[in-house]
Each structure stands twice: as structure tokens, then as C-alpha cells.
Design a protein around this motif. Structure first.
Motif, PDB file in Angstrom:
ATOM      1  N   ILE A   1       0.845  -1.202   0.000  1.00  0.00           N
ATOM      2  CA  ILE A   1       0.000   0.000   0.000  1.00  0.00           C
ATOM      3  C   ILE A   1       0.879   1.249   0.000  1.00  0.00           C
ATOM      4  CG2 ILE A   1      -1.554   1.393   1.427  1.00  0.00           C
ATOM      5  CD1 ILE A   1      -2.878  -1.225   2.333  1.00  0.00           C
TER       6      ILE A   1
ATOM      7  N   GLY B   1       2.659   1.876  -3.220  1.00  0.00           N
ATOM      8  CA  GLY B   1       1.808   2.204  -4.343  1.00  0.00           C
ATOM      9  C   GLY B   1       1.495   1.012  -5.224  1.00  0.00           C
ATOM     10  N   ASP B   2       1.863  -0.209  -4.773  1.00  0.00           N
ATOM     11  CA  ASP B   2       1.575  -1.418  -5.558  1.00  0.00           C
ATOM     12  C   ASP B   2       0.134  -1.884  -5.371  1.00  0.00           C
ATOM     13  OD1 ASP B   2       4.174  -1.370  -6.421  1.00  0.00           O
ATOM     14  OD2 ASP B   2       4.899  -2.854  -4.970  1.00  0.00           O
TER      15      ASP B   2
ATOM     16  N   THR C   1      -3.525  -0.192  -4.654  1.00  0.00           N
ATOM     17  CA  THR C   1      -4.117   1.148  -4.645  1.00  0.00           C
ATOM     18  C   THR C   1      -5.626   1.150  -4.438  1.00  0.00           C
ATOM     19  OG1 THR C   1      -4.360   1.118  -7.055  1.00  0.00           O
ATOM     20  CG2 THR C   1      -2.298   2.044  -6.160  1.00  0.00           C
ATOM     21  N   ASN C   2      -6.243  -0.030  -4.356  1.00  0.00           N
ATOM     22  CA  ASN C   2      -7.695  -0.101  -4.224  1.00  0.00           C
ATOM     23  C   ASN C   2      -8.057  -1.087  -3.118  1.00  0.00           C
ATOM     24  OD1 ASN C   2     -10.600  -0.784  -4.787  1.00  0.00           O
ATOM     25  ND2 ASN C   2     -10.240   0.589  -6.529  1.00  0.00           N
TER      26      ASN C   2
ATOM     27  N   PRO D   1     -10.544   3.781  -4.034  1.00  0.00           N
ATOM     28  CA  PRO D   1      -9.091   4.018  -3.975  1.00  0.00           C
ATOM     29  C   PRO D   1      -8.596   4.200  -2.551  1.00  0.00           C
ATOM     30  CG  PRO D   1     -10.235   5.988  -4.732  1.00  0.00           C
ATOM     31  CD  PRO D   1     -11.264   4.892  -4.683  1.00  0.00           C
TER      32      PRO D   1
ATOM     33  N   VAL E   1       5.067   5.775  -1.677  1.00  0.00           N
ATOM     34  CA  VAL E   1       4.341   6.248  -2.842  1.00  0.00           C
ATOM     35  C   VAL E   1       4.233   7.774  -2.780  1.00  0.00           C
ATOM     36  CG1 VAL E   1       2.085   5.971  -1.687  1.00  0.00           C
ATOM     37  CG2 VAL E   1       2.232   5.984  -4.203  1.00  0.00           C
TER      38      VAL E   1
ATOM     39  N   THR F   1       1.971   9.757  -3.679  1.00  0.00           N
ATOM     40  CA  THR F   1       0.651  10.305  -3.350  1.00  0.00           C
ATOM     41  C   THR F   1       0.354  10.267  -1.847  1.00  0.00           C
ATOM     42  OG1 THR F   1      -0.359   8.142  -3.762  1.00  0.00           O
ATOM     43  CG2 THR F   1      -0.320   9.716  -5.598  1.00  0.00           C
ATOM     44  N   GLN F   2       1.270   9.751  -1.055  1.00  0.00           N
ATOM     45  CA  GLN F   2       1.056   9.693   0.388  1.00  0.00           C
ATOM     46  C   GLN F   2       0.914  11.110   0.964  1.00  0.00           C
ATOM     47  OE1 GLN F   2       3.351   7.606   4.095  1.00  0.00           O
ATOM     48  NE2 GLN F   2       4.586   8.955   2.819  1.00  0.00           N
TER      49      GLN F   2
END
Length: 288
Positions: A142, A145-146, A148-149, A159, A186, A188-189
């Protein structure tokens, strides 16, 4: 013929003299008891990790309740900031939720470590999230970024919103080593500056996941159970004590050399029966 009347009692001059003497004695005693001179007042500053902050503040309050002329100022800012502050002499004690780094030790060679408690890092999700058990590999995936959902973990098709700490955080540093194995987060964190901010964000964001010190768990968030080869391990004090919970670390305070004066007295109080009781009350594991 009217004459003067001699009333019984003490002469006026005697009464005035006695009153002045009584006032002088009162002022002298009052001055001895309530002396607010700078020589009697001591102040130290404690700064750093927001994980250690609740323990540091609660212990300071308890100590000052019985030491009226002492002042212990406690503030956050992150582990890195705490180590830097004590290393550069702008604070008396630096709080850290991680061990000192090699480069910090080289820069501040006289720092002395004092382990005051043990803490676990808990993964947290929104209470409405049905995903409450994960493996260490899934957690890492998580934050890389591997994954994501949430549907990939048995949850809803939504998401994942990863929430973490900023670069000054000792909690982030430990998580980076113990969970991420030094692989990057990731991009986007969301990076926040305190445990409280992480908890609040997760509590208000149904699709979020975050990590906080064990002492920050409450009913506004749900703690994630760790699946270790089929064994479900809950983040709690018992599992940290028996070392079955995999994400645990020491909580430290650093001083410039061996402590003395009020710094030593405060640290001694933290390690006393009362101080370690405060550690437990704040949700951490005592070391004494």
C-alpha cells in the motif's frame, strides 16, 4: 469641674511599637516562605517527538505539582528536531521515537540516550472500513503504491488514501526501516506533522490508512490486526511486551552528556514507579 480620665491599658507608644514589630515579623516570615527569587526557580525545555510528547507532558505536569519552583516546558516538532535541538544546545532534552542516526551521532557525539518506554506503531483505518486485517507485505505494498484499491484486500471498490508522517518524524523513520525495508513511499502519500494529525485525517476519511503510536488509538479509528503467517496479532501492550507484535520500538530522551540538576531529577522521575505508571496510562509499555 471636668478633669482628664486615666483609662486602663497600654500606653499608645507601646501599642504602636508592638504593631510595627508584628508587621515586621509577618513580612519577614512571608518573605522566607514565598520567596520568588530567580535563584530558587529552575526551568528546562524538552522538545521533539510527538509520539513521546504525551508522556513527556504528563510527567512534567505531575513533577511540577510537587515542585512549585520548577518549570518544565514540553513541545513537539518531531524526533529529528528534538535531537538537533539538544545537540545544538537550544533544548535540555530531545525526545525521539527512534534511535539516533549515525550522522547525528557523528555531529553530536556527546548525546546520551535514555529509553523511557516501548511503543508499537499501529496501522489505522476508518471505523467503517471492513478491511481490518493485513499482512506486512500488504501494508508495504500500500505504502509503495503497488496496492491502490481496497477491493484488492477484500474491501469495497474504492481508492486507498495512504497517510503518513513528514521527514522529521521518528515514527516515519522507524516505519521506513521496519515495514518498508528502506524502499520509498508512494508519492501520493499525505505527509502530516504529528500522530494526532494522522489520526484525525483517518477518522475523517473513509478510504484512508495511516500509522500512529499505540498511545493514540481510540474509538475514532480502527486498529489493523497484523496477519503473521496465519496468526492474528493485535497492536496492544500485551503483544508488545511478549514481542509478538512486529512493529515496535523504544521511546527515547536524549541529553547532552550525563544529566544533572533538574534534567536528571525529571528523568529520574520518569523512571520511577510513578513515572512509569504515567507511561502505562498514556498507552505505552513501561521499561521498569
Amino acid at each position: 469641674m471636668t478633669g482628664s480620665v486615666n483609662k486602663p491599658g497600654f500606653p499608645l507608644t507601646y501599642c504602636v511599637g508592638a504593631a510595627v514589630l508584628l508587621l515586621a515579623i509577618t513580612l519577614f516570615v512571608s518573605g522566607c516562605v514565598g520567596n520568588d527569587s530567580p535563584e530558587e526557580r529552575r526551568t528546562i525545555s524538552v522538545t521533539g517527538s510527538t509520539t513521546v510528547l504525551p508522556v513527556g507532558q504528563a510527567a512534567a505536569d505531575a513533577y511540577m505539582d510537587t515542585h512549585l519552583y520548577d518549570e518544565i516546558l514540553v513541545s513537539g516538532g518531531g524526533s529529528g528536531a528534538g535531537i538537533k535541538a539538544v545537540g545544538e544546545g537550544t533544548a535540555d532534552i530531545g525526545m525521539a521515537s527512534r534511535d539516533i542516526k549515525a550522522e547525528e551521532k557523528q555531529k553530536y557525539p556527546n548525546l546520551v540516550e535514555h529509553v523511557i518506554a516501548v511503543d508499537g506503531i499501529a496501522l489505522i483505518v476508518h471505523p467503517s472500513n471492513p478491511v481490518t486485517t493485513m499482512t506486512m507485505d500488504e501494508i508495504k505494498a500500500i505504502y509503495k503504491g503497488d496496492i491502490t484499491n481496497w477491493k484488492d484486500l477484500g474491501g469495497e471498490d474504492r481508492p486507498i488514501v495512504p497517510v503518513g508522517r513528514d521527514s522529521a518524524s521518528g515514527t516515519r523513520e522507524f516505519f521506513y526501516e521496519a515495514v518498508m525495508h528502506k524502499e520509498e513511499f508512494v508519492r501520493t502519500q499525505q505527509e502530516l506533522n504529528s500522530n494526532g494529525a494522522v489520526k484525525q485525517t483517518v477518522a475523517q476519511t473513509p478510504d484512508a490508512i495511516g500509522y500512529v503510536g499505540l498511545g493514540y488509538l481510540d474509538n475514532t479509528v480502527a486498529a489493523v490486526t497484523i496477519d503473521l503467517n496465519g496468526d492474528s496479532v493485535v497492536p496492544n501492550i500485551e503483544n508488545i511486551k511478549n514481542k509478538s507484535y512486529p512493529i515496535a520500538r523504544g521511546l527515547n530522551m536524549y541529553t547532552q552528556g550525563q544529566p544533572s540538576g533538574l534534567v536528571k531529577e525529571y528523568l529520574d522521575f520518569l523512571m520511577s514507579v510513578e513515572g512509569q505508571r504515567i507511561v502505562a496510562e498514556q498507552g505505552f509499555v513501561p521499561v521498569q
